[in-house]
Design an enzyme around this catalytic site. Structure first.
Site, short mmCIF file in Angstrom:
data_model
loop_
_atom_site.label_atom_id
_atom_site.label_comp_id
_atom_site.label_asym_id
_atom_site.label_seq_id
_atom_site.Cartn_x
_atom_site.Cartn_y
_atom_site.Cartn_z
N ILE A 213 35.18 -9.53 -8.04
CA ILE A 213 34.61 -10.86 -7.80
C ILE A 213 33.17 -10.86 -8.30
CG2 ILE A 213 34.23 -12.71 -6.13
CD1 ILE A 213 36.22 -11.33 -4.25
N PRO A 214 32.99 -10.87 -9.62
CA PRO A 214 31.62 -10.96 -10.14
C PRO A 214 31.03 -12.31 -9.72
CG PRO A 214 33.23 -11.16 -11.91
CD PRO A 214 33.99 -10.83 -10.68
N HIS A 215 29.76 -12.30 -9.36
CA HIS A 215 29.17 -13.53 -8.84
C HIS A 215 27.67 -13.57 -9.06
CE1 HIS A 215 29.06 -10.57 -5.56
NE2 HIS A 215 27.91 -11.13 -5.23
N GLY A 216 27.10 -14.74 -8.87
CA GLY A 216 25.66 -14.89 -8.98
C GLY A 216 25.22 -16.29 -8.65
#
Length: 146
Positions: free
Chosen positions: A58-61
């Site tokens: 779950i790459p996020h930013g």
């Protein structure tokens, strides 16, 4: 409003790396500069991998000037090395971008995604789905704005 739309689903990623997979997802988001997405998401990845195990990442930013949260999903048939906590390849990656100003919503959406993707039946349905629409529908009632 659905956070994941069929246009933001990639059924068969051809990426050979974590960066490649994130690039493919960034390019799905036509309304956002993919270079900005890469900068934000890769900065978070440098703090520690967002590969949570079970073949999921779950790459996020947080992004300034983003009006509301947005999701993109990529499915990789062979799996890609993502430096996951269990050391296994990632087959399903869901990228979450949220407005810079909303910590609570960011954490709540991350938790909803993690809970959803911890379920083996959901992961199986994502991998077996024959259309972007089917995958988007799978997330429609499970990942929602509060």
């Amino acid at each position: 409003m659905d956070l994941l739309t069929p246009e933001h689903v990639l059924l068969d990623s051809a990426a050979a790396s974590k960066r490649g997979l994130i690039t493919e997802m960034a390019n799905l988001l036509a309304s956002i500069d993919p270079d900005r997405v890469m900068e934000v998401v890769m900065a978070r990845e440098h703090l520690g991998s967002t590969g949570i195990g079970h073949g999921v990442a779950i790459p996020h930013g947080r992004m300034p000037d983003l009006p509301m949260p947005i999701l993109a999903l990529a499915r990789h048939p062979e799996g890609v090395d993502f430096d996951s906590i269990d050391g296994k390849p990632v087959y399903i990656a869901v990228m979450l971008l949220v407005p810079d100003s909303d910590d609570r919503q960011h954490l709540e959406l991350l938790a909803q995604l993690a809970r959803t993707l911890q379920q083996e039946s959901i992961r199986h349905q994502v991998m077996q789905a024959e259309s972007s629409e089917a995958i988007a529908a799978l997330f429609a009632d499970r990942v929602r704005l509060a």
